[in-house]
Write a protein that holds these residues in place. Structure first.
Motif, PDB file in Angstrom:
ATOM      1  N   LYS A  55       0.833  -1.213   0.000  1.00 16.98           N
ATOM      2  CA  LYS A  55       0.000   0.000   0.000  1.00 16.98           C
ATOM      3  C   LYS A  55       0.869   1.265   0.000  1.00 16.98           C
ATOM      4  O   LYS A  55       0.680   2.163  -0.812  1.00 16.98           O
ATOM      5  CB  LYS A  55      -0.928   0.004   1.243  1.00 16.98           C
ATOM      6  CG  LYS A  55      -1.826  -1.223   1.335  1.00 16.98           C
ATOM      7  CD  LYS A  55      -2.740  -1.193   2.547  1.00 16.98           C
ATOM      8  CE  LYS A  55      -2.019  -1.228   3.893  1.00 16.98           C
ATOM      9  NZ  LYS A  55      -1.212  -2.466   4.104  1.00 16.98           N
ATOM     10  N   THR A  56       1.809   1.316   0.948  1.00 18.57           N
ATOM     11  CA  THR A  56       2.675   2.500   1.031  1.00 18.57           C
ATOM     12  C   THR A  56       3.525   2.635  -0.228  1.00 18.57           C
ATOM     13  O   THR A  56       3.703   3.737  -0.753  1.00 18.57           O
ATOM     14  CB  THR A  56       3.570   2.414   2.289  1.00 18.57           C
ATOM     15  OG1 THR A  56       2.718   2.390   3.436  1.00 18.57           O
ATOM     16  CG2 THR A  56       4.520   3.596   2.396  1.00 18.57           C
ATOM     17  N   THR A  57       4.015   1.521  -0.719  1.00 19.90           N
ATOM     18  CA  THR A  57       4.844   1.564  -1.937  1.00 19.90           C
ATOM     19  C   THR A  57       4.035   2.108  -3.113  1.00 19.90           C
ATOM     20  O   THR A  57       4.569   2.860  -3.939  1.00 19.90           O
ATOM     21  CB  THR A  57       5.416   0.161  -2.238  1.00 19.90           C
ATOM     22  OG1 THR A  57       6.081  -0.321  -1.067  1.00 19.90           O
ATOM     23  CG2 THR A  57       6.387   0.193  -3.398  1.00 19.90           C
ATOM     24  N   PRO A  84       1.480  10.848   4.913  1.00 16.62           N
ATOM     25  CA  PRO A  84       2.184   9.586   5.101  1.00 16.62           C
ATOM     26  C   PRO A  84       1.795   8.884   6.398  1.00 16.62           C
ATOM     27  O   PRO A  84       1.254   9.508   7.304  1.00 16.62           O
ATOM     28  CB  PRO A  84       3.662   9.999   5.140  1.00 16.62           C
ATOM     29  CG  PRO A  84       3.670  11.427   5.510  1.00 16.62           C
ATOM     30  CD  PRO A  84       2.355  12.015   5.100  1.00 16.62           C
ATOM     31  N   GLU A  85       2.091   7.585   6.464  1.00 21.12           N
ATOM     32  CA  GLU A  85       1.639   6.843   7.645  1.00 21.12           C
ATOM     33  C   GLU A  85       2.379   7.281   8.911  1.00 21.12           C
ATOM     34  O   GLU A  85       1.891   7.094  10.004  1.00 21.12           O
ATOM     35  CB  GLU A  85       1.697   5.325   7.425  1.00 21.12           C
ATOM     36  CG  GLU A  85       3.054   4.770   7.102  1.00 21.12           C
ATOM     37  CD  GLU A  85       3.028   3.299   6.638  1.00 21.12           C
ATOM     38  OE1 GLU A  85       2.126   2.544   7.010  1.00 21.12           O
ATOM     39  OE2 GLU A  85       3.950   2.930   5.901  1.00 21.12           O
ATOM     40  N   ASP A  86       3.564   7.894   8.758  1.00 17.61           N
ATOM     41  CA  ASP A  86       4.266   8.329   9.974  1.00 17.61           C
ATOM     42  C   ASP A  86       3.921   9.760  10.401  1.00 17.61           C
ATOM     43  O   ASP A  86       4.559  10.317  11.284  1.00 17.61           O
ATOM     44  CB  ASP A  86       5.789   8.155   9.822  1.00 17.61           C
ATOM     45  CG  ASP A  86       6.329   8.938   8.628  1.00 17.61           C
ATOM     46  OD1 ASP A  86       5.557   9.694   8.004  1.00 17.61           O
ATOM     47  OD2 ASP A  86       7.516   8.790   8.320  1.00 17.61           O
ATOM     48  N   LEU A 129      -4.161   9.148   1.455  1.00 22.44           N
ATOM     49  CA  LEU A 129      -4.132   8.979   2.913  1.00 22.44           C
ATOM     50  C   LEU A 129      -3.622   7.581   3.228  1.00 22.44           C
ATOM     51  O   LEU A 129      -4.286   6.591   2.921  1.00 22.44           O
ATOM     52  CB  LEU A 129      -5.543   9.120   3.485  1.00 22.44           C
ATOM     53  CG  LEU A 129      -6.182  10.499   3.457  1.00 22.44           C
ATOM     54  CD1 LEU A 129      -7.671  10.390   3.807  1.00 22.44           C
ATOM     55  CD2 LEU A 129      -5.489  11.425   4.440  1.00 22.44           C
ATOM     56  N   ASP A 130      -2.437   7.522   3.840  1.00 23.18           N
ATOM     57  CA  ASP A 130      -1.841   6.214   4.109  1.00 23.18           C
ATOM     58  C   ASP A 130      -2.130   5.761   5.538  1.00 23.18           C
ATOM     59  O   ASP A 130      -1.552   6.276   6.493  1.00 23.18           O
ATOM     60  CB  ASP A 130      -0.326   6.280   3.854  1.00 23.18           C
ATOM     61  CG  ASP A 130       0.295   4.892   3.718  1.00 23.18           C
ATOM     62  OD1 ASP A 130      -0.437   3.889   3.836  1.00 23.18           O
ATOM     63  OD2 ASP A 130       1.518   4.821   3.484  1.00 23.18           O
ATOM     64  N   GLU A 131      -3.045   4.838   5.665  1.00 23.41           N
ATOM     65  CA  GLU A 131      -3.452   4.264   6.958  1.00 23.41           C
ATOM     66  C   GLU A 131      -3.690   5.315   8.044  1.00 23.41           C
ATOM     67  O   GLU A 131      -3.048   5.297   9.096  1.00 23.41           O
ATOM     68  CB  GLU A 131      -2.412   3.244   7.437  1.00 23.41           C
ATOM     69  CG  GLU A 131      -2.373   2.038   6.513  1.00 23.41           C
ATOM     70  CD  GLU A 131      -1.822   0.795   7.180  1.00 23.41           C
ATOM     71  OE1 GLU A 131      -2.335   0.441   8.276  1.00 23.41           O
ATOM     72  OE2 GLU A 131      -0.915   0.172   6.623  1.00 23.41           O
ATOM     73  N   PRO A 132      -4.653   6.205   7.804  1.00 28.72           N
ATOM     74  CA  PRO A 132      -4.889   7.264   8.783  1.00 28.72           C
ATOM     75  C   PRO A 132      -5.326   6.758  10.156  1.00 28.72           C
ATOM     76  O   PRO A 132      -5.106   7.446  11.149  1.00 28.72           O
ATOM     77  CB  PRO A 132      -5.970   8.132   8.133  1.00 28.72           C
ATOM     78  CG  PRO A 132      -6.607   7.277   7.106  1.00 28.72           C
ATOM     79  CD  PRO A 132      -5.537   6.346   6.630  1.00 28.72           C
TER      80      PRO A 132
HETATM   81 MG   LIG Z   1       2.229   1.073   4.771  1.00 31.91          MG
END
Ligand SMILES: [Mg+2]
Ligand SMILES: Nc1ncnc2c1ncn2[C@@H]1O[C@H](COP(=O)(O)OP(=O)(O)OP(=O)(O)O)[C@@H](O)[C@H]1O
Length: 238
Positions: free
Chosen positions: A42-44, A84-86, A156-159
């Motif tokens: 997903k992030t990639t 980003p997820e972070d 939106l990456d894994e909010p």
């Molecule tokens: Mg990810």
């Protein structure tokens, strides 16, 4: 109208071949879920779109323009924005300073006060430092920092990652407001119920390949997909 069109991309980290022939598209104003478990890609996929980890093969077109070969800044300027997820917030700046900075960096920003209307939680925390915010508050600040730039497409990456259920409910409400403003959204999630509430269509990704594409109703009814690729039992799906 299709705004984002990903065609058969292959993305690598060094020699590791991560994405295999990934194709995906987003229509104007649509909320699309990208579902899959840890390490699925997903992030990639999001990093590929944003030019952070560009694909070695395939094409990504945004409003007809090829993104592969453009820098992350150039892609950002076209109206795509990644949360980003972070959750990158500036730890030593206050909430207000974080928002004002994002406002200053944007070409055609929304008014700062509009962000506080959208995220009343942040209004109460204006003078708190980024580093002292809870995970949910940081997430809202990250989304606010992205939205103030008036993105036309938001990734939106894994909010909801790491957020308590009550905060997830708040975030859902706020994102619903965002969606109502006609922003196109690609939402990566492992929390399938959250994604099902916001999205109308979804893709299931596993080991770097899209294994299913369909309406949220279709995905919801596919117990096999839920169990095999999303690690949820049908009873857990609301
Ligand atoms: Mg990810
Ligand atoms: N910087 C990197 N270098 C090498 N391999 C990486 C790197 N980042 C991710 N990977 C690998 O790429 C694959 C896909 O990772 P990715 O981060 O896209 O998954 P994800 O679906 O976002 O997972 P999660 O839900 O845990 O965030 C995984 O096998 C991961 O180990």
């Amino acid at each position: 109208m299709t705004v984002l069109e990903i065609d058969d991309i292959d993305t690598y980290y060094g020699n590791s071949h991560i994405l295999h022939d990934v194709s995906l598209d987003l229509a104007e104003g649509e909320v699309v879920a990208l579902l899959g478990r840890n390490g699925a890609g997903k992030t990639t996929t999001m990093r590929s779109i944003m030019g952070v980890t560009p694909p070695q093969r395939g094409s990504i077109r945004y409003r007809g323009e090829e993104l592969v070969g453009k820098s992350p800044d150039e892609i950002n300027e076209l109206g795509l924005n990644l949360v980003p997820e972070d959750r990158r917030v500036f730890p030593t700046l206050t909430v207000h300073e974080n928002i004002v900075l994002a406002h200053k960096l944007a070409d055609d920003p929304r008014p700062v006060e509009e962000m506080y209307d959208l995220f009343p939680v942040l209004d109460d925390l204006r003078s708190n430092n980024g580093q002292n915010l809870s995970g949910g508050e940081q997430q809202m600040l990250s989304v606010a920092r992205a939205l103030i730039q008036r993105p036309s497409t938001l990734l939106l990456d894994e909010p909801t990652e790491g957020l308590a259920p009550v905060i997830v409910d708040d975030l859902r409400e706020m994102l619903q407001d965002v969606v109502d403003q006609n922003v196109t959204v690609l939402l990566s999630e492992q929390n399938v119920n959250f994604a099902f509430d916001l999205a109308t269509r979804g893709y299931v990704i596993d080991t770097g390949s899209i294994v299913f594409e369909g309406s949220i109703e279709d995905i919801r009814e596919r117990d096999d997909l839920l169990e095999k690729y999303l690690a949820v039992s049908p009873e857990e799906v609301a």
